[in-house]
Write a protein that holds these residues in place. Structure first.
Motif, PDB file in Angstrom:
ATOM      1  N   MET A   1       0.840  -1.212   0.000  1.00 58.30           N
ATOM      2  CA  MET A   1       0.000   0.000   0.000  1.00 58.30           C
ATOM      3  C   MET A   1       0.866   1.249   0.000  1.00 58.30           C
ATOM      4  SD  MET A   1      -3.213  -0.304   2.547  1.00 58.30           S
ATOM      5  CE  MET A   1      -2.513  -1.542   3.622  1.00 58.30           C
ATOM      6  N   ILE A   2       0.499   2.211  -0.777  1.00 60.58           N
ATOM      7  CA  ILE A   2       1.244   3.466  -0.823  1.00 60.58           C
ATOM      8  C   ILE A   2       0.407   4.508  -0.100  1.00 60.58           C
ATOM      9  CG2 ILE A   2       2.242   5.221  -2.328  1.00 60.58           C
ATOM     10  CD1 ILE A   2       2.223   2.995  -4.534  1.00 60.58           C
ATOM     11  N   TYR A   3       0.968   5.129   0.910  1.00 62.93           N
ATOM     12  CA  TYR A   3       0.172   6.013   1.742  1.00 62.93           C
ATOM     13  C   TYR A   3       0.027   7.415   1.172  1.00 62.93           C
ATOM     14  CZ  TYR A   3       0.816   2.369   5.216  1.00 62.93           C
ATOM     15  OH  TYR A   3       0.833   1.187   5.892  1.00 62.93           O
ATOM     16  N   MET A   4       1.102   7.968   0.652  1.00 64.26           N
ATOM     17  CA  MET A   4       1.064   9.379   0.301  1.00 64.26           C
ATOM     18  C   MET A   4      -0.036   9.714  -0.709  1.00 64.26           C
ATOM     19  SD  MET A   4       2.854  10.831   2.361  1.00 64.26           S
ATOM     20  CE  MET A   4       2.689  12.473   1.699  1.00 64.26           C
ATOM     21  N   PRO A   5      -0.177   8.972  -1.797  1.00 65.98           N
ATOM     22  CA  PRO A   5      -1.231   9.315  -2.758  1.00 65.98           C
ATOM     23  C   PRO A   5      -2.606   9.311  -2.095  1.00 65.98           C
ATOM     24  CG  PRO A   5       0.269   7.718  -3.718  1.00 65.98           C
ATOM     25  CD  PRO A   5       0.652   7.862  -2.291  1.00 65.98           C
ATOM     26  N   ILE A   6      -2.856   8.373  -1.181  1.00 69.72           N
ATOM     27  CA  ILE A   6      -4.181   8.334  -0.560  1.00 69.72           C
ATOM     28  C   ILE A   6      -4.395   9.591   0.273  1.00 69.72           C
ATOM     29  CG2 ILE A   6      -3.428   6.870   1.396  1.00 69.72           C
ATOM     30  CD1 ILE A   6      -6.912   6.883  -0.102  1.00 69.72           C
ATOM     31  N   ILE A   7      -3.359  10.060   0.920  1.00 67.49           N
ATOM     32  CA  ILE A   7      -3.536  11.253   1.747  1.00 67.49           C
ATOM     33  C   ILE A   7      -3.819  12.460   0.866  1.00 67.49           C
ATOM     34  CG2 ILE A   7      -2.368  12.817   3.359  1.00 67.49           C
ATOM     35  CD1 ILE A   7      -1.188  10.357   4.665  1.00 67.49           C
ATOM     36  N   ASP A   8      -3.137  12.536  -0.259  1.00 64.15           N
ATOM     37  CA  ASP A   8      -3.430  13.632  -1.197  1.00 64.15           C
ATOM     38  C   ASP A   8      -4.878  13.564  -1.656  1.00 64.15           C
ATOM     39  OD1 ASP A   8      -0.187  13.718  -2.865  1.00 64.15           O
ATOM     40  OD2 ASP A   8      -0.950  14.705  -1.063  1.00 64.15           O
ATOM     41  N   GLU A   9      -5.330  12.354  -1.942  1.00 66.40           N
ATOM     42  CA  GLU A   9      -6.723  12.210  -2.385  1.00 66.40           C
ATOM     43  C   GLU A   9      -7.694  12.594  -1.272  1.00 66.40           C
ATOM     44  OE1 GLU A   9      -5.871   8.184  -4.816  1.00 66.40           O
ATOM     45  OE2 GLU A   9      -7.976   8.788  -4.776  1.00 66.40           O
ATOM     46  N   LEU A  10      -7.366  12.232  -0.061  1.00 65.12           N
ATOM     47  CA  LEU A  10      -8.231  12.589   1.058  1.00 65.12           C
ATOM     48  C   LEU A  10      -8.279  14.106   1.223  1.00 65.12           C
ATOM     49  CD1 LEU A  10      -7.121   9.887   3.656  1.00 65.12           C
ATOM     50  CD2 LEU A  10      -9.217   9.904   2.315  1.00 65.12           C
ATOM     51  N   ARG A  11      -7.129  14.730   1.050  1.00 68.38           N
ATOM     52  CA  ARG A  11      -7.098  16.206   1.175  1.00 68.38           C
ATOM     53  C   ARG A  11      -7.928  16.857   0.078  1.00 68.38           C
ATOM     54  NH1 ARG A  11      -1.012  16.122   3.073  1.00 68.38           N
ATOM     55  NH2 ARG A  11      -1.417  16.288   5.300  1.00 68.38           N
ATOM     56  N   ALA A  13     -10.481  15.571  -1.206  1.00 70.76           N
ATOM     57  CA  ALA A  13     -11.890  15.252  -0.943  1.00 70.76           C
ATOM     58  C   ALA A  13     -12.502  16.179   0.112  1.00 70.76           C
ATOM     59  CB  ALA A  13     -12.028  13.802  -0.494  1.00 70.76           C
ATOM     60  N   VAL A  14     -11.723  16.505   1.161  1.00 70.85           N
ATOM     61  CA  VAL A  14     -12.316  17.244   2.286  1.00 70.85           C
ATOM     62  C   VAL A  14     -11.604  18.545   2.624  1.00 70.85           C
ATOM     63  CG1 VAL A  14     -13.219  15.131   3.351  1.00 70.85           C
ATOM     64  CG2 VAL A  14     -10.967  15.997   4.022  1.00 70.85           C
ATOM     65  N   GLY A  15     -10.509  18.844   1.936  1.00 69.39           N
ATOM     66  CA  GLY A  15      -9.739  20.047   2.284  1.00 69.39           C
ATOM     67  C   GLY A  15      -8.620  19.704   3.248  1.00 69.39           C
ATOM     68  N   ASP A  16      -7.533  20.440   3.140  1.00 68.16           N
ATOM     69  CA  ASP A  16      -6.340  20.164   3.965  1.00 68.16           C
ATOM     70  C   ASP A  16      -6.638  20.151   5.449  1.00 68.16           C
ATOM     71  OD1 ASP A  16      -3.824  21.946   1.984  1.00 68.16           O
ATOM     72  OD2 ASP A  16      -4.866  20.035   1.727  1.00 68.16           O
ATOM     73  N   ASN A  17      -7.477  21.129   5.872  1.00 72.78           N
ATOM     74  CA  ASN A  17      -7.730  21.289   7.313  1.00 72.78           C
ATOM     75  C   ASN A  17      -8.427  20.103   7.932  1.00 72.78           C
ATOM     76  OD1 ASN A  17      -6.647  23.762   7.387  1.00 72.78           O
ATOM     77  ND2 ASN A  17      -8.569  24.895   7.387  1.00 72.78           N
ATOM     78  N   HIS A  18      -9.052  19.281   7.104  1.00 72.23           N
ATOM     79  CA  HIS A  18      -9.855  18.192   7.653  1.00 72.23           C
ATOM     80  C   HIS A  18      -9.222  16.831   7.438  1.00 72.23           C
ATOM     81  CE1 HIS A  18     -13.033  21.419   7.082  1.00 72.23           C
ATOM     82  NE2 HIS A  18     -12.879  21.276   8.370  1.00 72.23           N
ATOM     83  N   VAL A  19      -7.923  16.840   7.185  1.00 71.03           N
ATOM     84  CA  VAL A  19      -7.174  15.592   7.161  1.00 71.03           C
ATOM     85  C   VAL A  19      -6.056  15.747   8.184  1.00 71.03           C
ATOM     86  CG1 VAL A  19      -5.738  14.016   5.804  1.00 71.03           C
ATOM     87  CG2 VAL A  19      -7.651  15.201   4.724  1.00 71.03           C
ATOM     88  N   LEU A  20      -6.069  14.900   9.180  1.00 75.17           N
ATOM     89  CA  LEU A  20      -5.095  15.002  10.274  1.00 75.17           C
ATOM     90  C   LEU A  20      -4.079  13.883  10.126  1.00 75.17           C
ATOM     91  CD1 LEU A  20      -7.678  15.501  13.171  1.00 75.17           C
ATOM     92  CD2 LEU A  20      -6.619  17.252  11.749  1.00 75.17           C
ATOM     93  N   THR A  21      -2.794  14.257  10.142  1.00 78.06           N
ATOM     94  CA  THR A  21      -1.767  13.216   9.959  1.00 78.06           C
ATOM     95  C   THR A  21      -0.657  13.275  11.001  1.00 78.06           C
ATOM     96  OG1 THR A  21      -0.648  14.666   8.395  1.00 78.06           O
ATOM     97  CG2 THR A  21      -2.098  12.994   7.449  1.00 78.06           C
ATOM     98  N   THR A  22      -0.696  14.304  11.857  1.00 74.48           N
ATOM     99  CA  THR A  22       0.375  14.336  12.876  1.00 74.48           C
ATOM    100  C   THR A  22       0.024  13.365  13.990  1.00 74.48           C
ATOM    101  OG1 THR A  22      -0.621  16.052  14.258  1.00 74.48           O
ATOM    102  CG2 THR A  22       0.773  16.788  12.416  1.00 74.48           C
ATOM    103  N   ARG A  23       1.021  12.920  14.657  1.00 69.46           N
ATOM    104  CA  ARG A  23       0.821  11.947  15.753  1.00 69.46           C
ATOM    105  C   ARG A  23      -0.067  12.544  16.843  1.00 69.46           C
ATOM    106  NH1 ARG A  23       4.549  10.752  19.977  1.00 69.46           N
ATOM    107  NH2 ARG A  23       3.727   8.971  21.116  1.00 69.46           N
ATOM    108  N   GLU A  24       0.175  13.815  17.145  1.00 72.22           N
ATOM    109  CA  GLU A  24      -0.583  14.468  18.216  1.00 72.22           C
ATOM    110  C   GLU A  24      -2.064  14.546  17.860  1.00 72.22           C
ATOM    111  OE1 GLU A  24       3.615  15.914  18.355  1.00 72.22           O
ATOM    112  OE2 GLU A  24       2.116  15.664  16.790  1.00 72.22           O
ATOM    113  N   ASP A  25      -2.332  14.823  16.587  1.00 69.70           N
ATOM    114  CA  ASP A  25      -3.732  14.928  16.160  1.00 69.70           C
ATOM    115  C   ASP A  25      -4.412  13.570  16.098  1.00 69.70           C
ATOM    116  OD1 ASP A  25      -3.382  17.771  13.929  1.00 69.70           O
ATOM    117  OD2 ASP A  25      -4.331  17.632  15.900  1.00 69.70           O
ATOM    118  N   VAL A  44      -6.561  10.712   9.904  1.00 64.01           N
ATOM    119  CA  VAL A  44      -7.927  10.888  10.398  1.00 64.01           C
ATOM    120  C   VAL A  44      -8.584  11.911   9.488  1.00 64.01           C
ATOM    121  CG1 VAL A  44      -9.366  11.695  12.308  1.00 64.01           C
ATOM    122  CG2 VAL A  44      -7.273  10.390  12.780  1.00 64.01           C
ATOM    123  N   VAL A  45      -9.776  11.558   9.039  1.00 59.92           N
ATOM    124  CA  VAL A  45     -10.478  12.434   8.098  1.00 59.92           C
ATOM    125  C   VAL A  45     -11.767  12.914   8.744  1.00 59.92           C
ATOM    126  CG1 VAL A  45     -11.360  12.616   5.761  1.00 59.92           C
ATOM    127  CG2 VAL A  45      -9.578  10.965   6.268  1.00 59.92           C
TER     128      VAL A  45
END
Lengths: 467, 414
Positions: A1-11, A13-25, A44-45
Motif C-alpha cells: 500500500m502506498i500512503y502518500m497518494p491516498i492522503i493527497d486524495e483525502l485532502r 476530498a475534504v480540504g487540507d484542514n480536515h485531514v489530520l496526519t500528525t501523531r498528536e492529532d 484521520v479524516v
C-alpha cells in the motif's frame, strides 16, 4: 500500500484542514471508551457532507485502505478503535438537526448529533426520542444506531431499532444509498434499515437518520423497592407485566451500587437492604396516583423489605441522575490507580431474571472479583461491573473467562451475551460461543456473507464483530 | 516541575476515556471537531506526554496549540464521571510549556512572552499604563477611604484586544514578529496605546462609570488608584507562568498595603476569582477583604423594566465562584429566560482564546450566541467584559451594570 497518494486524495476530498496526519492529532482517535487501544492510523479524516464522505470512501476503496468510523467514541467494546494501516473517519461534523415533523412523528438528524442535544431540541415540542443509553451526553445518532443502543427507557420503548424509520448510508464502495424514509411503516422486501442497526459500522457509514419520536409522558411517578434477596428482586418486573403494567423505567441496583450512589450522589437506602429497584410509572395527571398504587400493590406481592412512592420532582431527578451516573459513582470506588471497571452486558427474558441472578451470584463468588450488578431489569438486561486492573494480563484473562461464563449463563437462560453495548472487539468470542450454544452457527455464516455483499474488500471497520 | 507532573498524573490517571468531557468542550466544535482541541484529546495527549517523559526524560510531542487553546472553562469537570478536570490538566501542561522544560521544542504561544514582559514592566499586559485610568476622568472619589474600586484593567483592555485581533487576524507569524520586537524593546508597546476600537472603549468606560453610579447610589465610599492601579496578573497565571505570577502578585499586594487598602471592590469575574482563590495561595500577606460590587447594592430599589432578558453566566463567576448575585438582581428587573446551558453547565463565550486563537474563540462565541438568541429574550446580559465583547454580535448584548442603572432610573434598557 502506498500512503502518500491516498492522503493527497483525502485532502482533495475534504480540504487540507480536515485531514489530520500528525501523531498528536491522531492519538485521541486510537481509543474509545473501552479499554482497547488501537493502532496509529494513516490519517484521520473529518468530512463535513455526504458528498465529501463519499469521495473519501471511494478513495479508500480504490486504494484498498481500511476505514474505521467514529462518532462520539463512546463504544465500550472497542468498536471504534482503528487497526494498523487504516483511516479513521470521524462523523462529528455531521452535527445538524435537519428536519422535524411532529404530526408525522419524525426528526431527521445527522449522524454526529449527540443524543442529549437531540432531546434538548425536541423538548421544545414536548416530544422526545426514547433510546437513552447512559452515555447519551456524548453518544451520537450514528453510533447509537450502529450498536442498537438501549437505555433505561428500553422496558417501555424498546431499543433503538424500534425507533428508526430510515437513513442515508455511504456504502463501502462510496456509493450513497437511502434506506427507509419518513413513513412509520413500509413493506418493500428486505428491511435494509433494520440490517444496518447493530452492524457497528461494518456495512456502511450512516450520515443521517430519520428517527421516530414520541410525546413526553405527562407525569411520571416513582416507586423505590428494597429487597433482601436477589431472586425476590428478580421477580418484580415479570409480576408487573403479568398484571398489565409496563414500567417507564425499571432499574435494578445491588448493594455495592447503592453504596456508591449514596457516597457519590447522596442517595440513601435502608441499611438492611441488599438490592433495590427503581420503578417509574408514566401516566396522566389524573391517573398517576392510582397507577402508582396499583403497581405498588403488585410489587408488595414480591415480598420486598420496604417500598416507597415518590412524585417529588427534585427527589426523582436526584435519583435518576444517581442511577444514570452509577458507573461514575462506581469509578470512585476504585482502590488502585490502574483499576478500571469493565462492564458485562447480558440480557435474559424477564421471567428468567431471578434464576439468572442466582447463577451470576455464584459465578461472582467462584471467581472472587469485586462485581457490582445493576441494570435495566425491566427488559432483563443486567450489567456486571467488574473491578479489574487492565494492565495485568493474568487478571484480564480471568475477566475474559468470567465474561464468557456469565455470557453463557445468559444464553442458557434464553438470553444473549450482549444486550446493548454491541460486540466490537471485546465480545467477538462471546458471539461465536452464543451461536454455538444455540446451535445457530449458520447465523454467523449468514452475517459473513452479508458483509461480503456490502463490503467485498472487507475495508469497513475490519476486525470488528467477527473475523 | 515534579509537583506539576505529580499533579498532572493524578488528574489524568483517573480518566476512563468515556468522552463526556468532549461532548461539552466548546473548543472541540469550534475547531471543526479536531479531537486534540477537545477535552478528552487533551487528556490523551497529557497521558502520552507523561509516558514519554518517564521513558526518556523529555517529550517530542507538539502540544502547544492543544493546551494553549484550552479555555480553562472547566465545563469538562461538571460532567466527568471520574472527577477528572481536563481544564486543570491543561493548566498544568501550560506550566510545562511556559517553563520550556520537558518538551523538546518551545511551544509557548507567540504573544506569551510579550504579555509577561509588559505585565512585569508596566503592570499591564499591553503596556497601556495610564490609558486604563481615562474612564475615571472627572469622577470624584472618596480619597480617604481604605476601600478601593479595583477594575483590574479588564474592561479597559477589551477595546485594545478587539483592535489587535482585527489587525492580526490570527496571523501567528505576525504575532510572533510583533511580540518578539516588543519583548526585546518594550518601549515599542507605546504603539498599542493608540490601537483601540472606539465604540468598545466608549461602552466599557460607560459600564465602569455605571458601577460608580450604582455604588454611590448605595452609599458606598471608595477610592480609585487611578494611574497607579495595577493589572492583577491573570494572564500570567492562565498561561502557566506561575513563578512570574507569584512575584508579580507579591508586588501588587505590597502596593495595596502601601496605599493603605483594606477592602477591594471588584467588578469582573476574572479579577474576583484570582483575588479570592489564587492570591492567598501565592501571597500569605494578602489579607484584604474582597467583595464583588453587586453584593453592595442591597439598599437599592430596582424597578422592573417589564422586559425579558437572558443571562450569560460567566465561567469564572458561576463555576469557579458559584456566584448568583447577577441572576438574583436580574430577576427583580425583568423576566429572565435562561439558555440551554446554564448554571454549572453554562457555556463559555470563548473569550480567553480571543487574543491567542481568535478563530476558535469566535466560533465558540457564535455557538453560545445562537443559544442565547434561542431564548427569544430582548436582551442578552453579561457580567464580564470579556463575555460582552465576544458575544456582542448584534447590539442586543448589554452589561449588567447598564440594566441595573436603567432599572434604578426606571428606563427601558439601552
Amino acid at each position: 500500500m502506498i500512503y502518500m497518494p491516498i492522503i493527497d486524495e483525502l485532502r482533495k476530498a475534504v480540504g487540507d484542514n480536515h485531514v489530520l496526519t500528525t501523531r498528536e492529532d491522531m492519538l485521541p482517535y486510537m481509543r474509545d471508551a473501552s479499554y482497547f487501544i488501537g493502532e496509529e492510523p494513516i490519517a484521520v479524516v473529518l468530512p463535513g457532507s455526504t458528498e465529501e464522505l463519499s469521495r473519501v470512501v471511494k478513495a479508500c476503496y480504490a486504494n484498498e485502505v481500511s476505514m474505521y468510523v467514529r462518532g462520539g467514541g463512546t463504544s465500550l467494546t472497542g468498536s471504534s478503535v482503528p487497526m494498523r494501516g487504516g483511516v479513521v473517519i470521524s462523523m462529528n461534523r455531521f452535527d445538524k438537526i435537519l428536519e422535524t415533523s411532529i404530526p408525522d412523528r419524525y426528526v431527521v438528524a445527522e449522524a454526529g448529533v449527540r443524543l442529549d442535544t437531540l432531546n434538548a431540541y425536541l423538548s421544545k415540542f414536548n416530544y422526545f426520542y426514547p433510546p437513552d443509553p447512559a452515555s447519551s451526553l456524548a453518544a451520537t445518532v450514528g453510533g447509537s444506531l450502529s450498536t442498537n443502543a438501549g437505555g433505561l427507557r428500553g422496558v417501555m420503548y424498546g431499543a433503538t431499532k424500534e425507533w428508526v424509520l430510515g437513513m442515508e448510508v455511504v456504502l463501502p464502495t462510496g456509493e450513497v444509498a437511502q434506506f427507509g424514509g419518513r413513513v412509520l411503516k413500509r413493506s418493500i422486501g428486505y428491511d435494509l434499515t433494520a440490517l444496518m442497526i447493530g452492524s457497528e459500522g461494518t456495512l456502511g457509514i450512516i450520515t443521517k437518520a430519520t428517527l421516530k419520536i414520541a410525546p413526553i409522558p405527562r407525569r411520571i411517578g416513582r416507586i423505590l423497592v428494597y429487597y433482601e434477596s436477589i431472586d425476590a428482586a428478580g421477580r418484580a418486573v415479570a409480576k408487573l407485566k403479568e398484571a398489565g403494567i409496563i414500567p417507564y423505567i425499571a432499574e435494578f441496583m445491588d448493594r455495592i451500587s447503592m453504596e456508591a450512589a449514596k457516597k457519590g450522589k447522596g442517595v440513601d437506602y435502608p441499611q438492611e437492604a441488599n438490592y433495590m429497584l427503581i420503578i417509574d410509572i408514566a401516566s396522566t395527571e389524573e391517573s398517576l396516583q392510582k397507577d402508582l398504587e396499583s403497581a405498588a400493590e403488585v410489587l408488595k406481592s414480591t415480598s420486598p423489605m420496604s417500598l416507597r412512592i415518590t412524585t417529588d420532582p427534585a427527589e426523582m431527578e436526584r435519583i435518576y441522575l444517581a442511577r444514570k451516573g452509577l458507573y461514575s459513582s462506581l469509578l470512585m470506588e476504585r482502590t488502585a490507580p490502574g483499576e478500571k471497571v469493565i462492564i458485562g452486558d447480558i440480557v435474559v427474558p424477564s421471567t428468567e431474571v431471578p434464576a439468572t441472578l442466582l447463577d451470576i451470584d455464584n459465578a461472582i463468588r467462584n471467581y472472587g472479583f469485586k462485581v457490582s450488578l445493576f441494570g435495566h431489569i425491566g427488559d432483563g438486561n443486567i450489567h456486571l461491573n467488574i473491578f479489574a486492573d487492565t494492565s495485568k494480563e493474568n487478571e484480564m484473562r480471568r475477566v475474559s473467562s468470567f465474561l464468557l461464563e456469565t455470557g453463557m449463563i445468559a444464553v442458557r437462560h434464553g438470553g444473549s451475551v450482549s444486550a446493548e453495548h454491541g460486540i466490537g472487539l471485546e465480545k467477538k468470542q462471546l458471539l461465536v460461543e452464543e451461536f454455538k450454544a444455540r446451535g445457530t452457527l449458520v447465523n454467523l455464516e449468514l452475517m459473513r456473507q452479508i458483509k461480503k455483499v456490502f463490503d467485498p474488500k472487507n475495508l469497513l471497520n475490519r476486525g470488528k464483530l467477527f473475523d | 516541575m515534579i509537583s506539576v507532573l505529580t499533579a498532572l498524573e493524578k488528574e489524568v490517571t483517573a480518566c476512563i476515556n468515556c468522552g463526556f468531557c468532549e461532548a461539552v468542550c466548546p473548543t472541540l466544535p469550534a475547531s471543526d471537531y479536531r479531537a486534540s482541541m477537545g477535552a478528552r484529546g487533551r487528556i490523551n495527549l497529557a497521558k502520552e506526554f507523561l509516558e514519554e517523559v518517564s521513558r526518556s526524560g523529555r517529550s517530542k510531542l507538539s502540544v502547544g496549540d492543544a493546551f494553549n487553546s484550552c479555555l480553562s472553562c472547566y465545563a469538562c469537570l461538571q460532567v466527568c464521571p471520574a472527577g477528572v478536570n481536563a481544564g486543570r490538566a491543561s493548566d498544568y501542561m501550560k506550566q510545562v510549556i511556559a517553563s520550556g522544560q520537558l518538551l523538546e521544542k518551545r511551544q509557548e504561544h507567540p504573544i506569551a512572552r510579550m504579555i509577561v514582559e509588559l505585565t512585569l514592566r508596566y503592570r499591564d499586559p499591553l503596556g497601556l499604563g495610564d490609558k486604563c485610568a481615562d474612564w475615571a476622568n472627572g469622577i470624584e472619589f472618596d480619597n480617604d477611604s481604605t476601600t478601593i474600586l479595583y477594575t483590574g484593567h479588564m474592561y479597559q483592555l477589551m477595546a485594545y484586544n478587539k483592535k489587535l485581533r482585527e489587525l492580526l487576524n490570527g496571523n501567528m507569524e505576525l504575532m510572533r514578529i510583533g511580540s518578539s520586537l516588543i519583548t526585546r524593546a518594550p518601549a515599542l508597546a507605546k504603539i498599542m496605546r493608540g490601537l483601540y476600537d472606539k465604540e468598545v472603549k466608549d461602552k466599557m468606560e460607560k459600564y465602569l462609570r455605571n458601577v460608580v453610579t450604582l455604588l454611590k447610589a448605595a452609599g458606598i465610599k471608595f477610592r480609585y488608584l487611578g494611574v497607579d492601579e495595577p493589572y492583577p496578573g491573570t494572564l500570567l497565571l492562565d498561561m502557566g507562568y506561575v513563578n512570574e505570577f507569584a512575584n508579580y502578585a507579591r508586588q501588587v499586594t505590597d502596593l495595596f498595603h502601601e496605599k493603605g487598602v483594606k477592602r477591594i471592590i471588584v467588578i469582573d469575574p476574572h479579577t474576583y476569582d484570582i483575588l479570592i482563590n489564587e492570591y492567598p495561595k501565592y501571597v500569605p500577606s494578602f489579607d484584604f477583604e474582597v467583595v464583588h460590587y453587586l453584593d453592595l447594592l442591597g439598599s437599592l430599589q430596582f424597578k422592573s423594566l417589564g422586559d425579558s432578558v437572558t443571562y450569560h453566566e460567566p465561567c469564572h463567576l458561576k463555576r469557579r465562584m458559584n456566584y448568583d448575585k447577577p441572576l438574583e438582581l436580574l430577576s427583580k428587573v425583568g423576566q429572565v429566560k435562561m439558555p440551554r446551558h446554564n448554571g454549572k453547565n453554562t457555556m463559555c463565550c470563548g473569550g480567553p482564546d480571543e487574543a491567542f486563537y481568535p478563530r476558535v474563540s469566535n466560533n465558540v462565541a457564535v455557538l453560545r450566541f445562537k443559544e442565547l438568541k434561542e431564548t427569544s429574550a430582548s436582551k442578552i446580559v453579561t457580567a464580564c467584559p470579556i463575555c460582552f465583547v465576544n458575544l456582542d454580535m448584534d447590539g442586543s448584548v448589554v452589561d449588567i451594570s447598564q440594566v441595573l442603572v436603567d432599572s434604578l432610573m426606571n428606563q427601558a434598557p439601552r
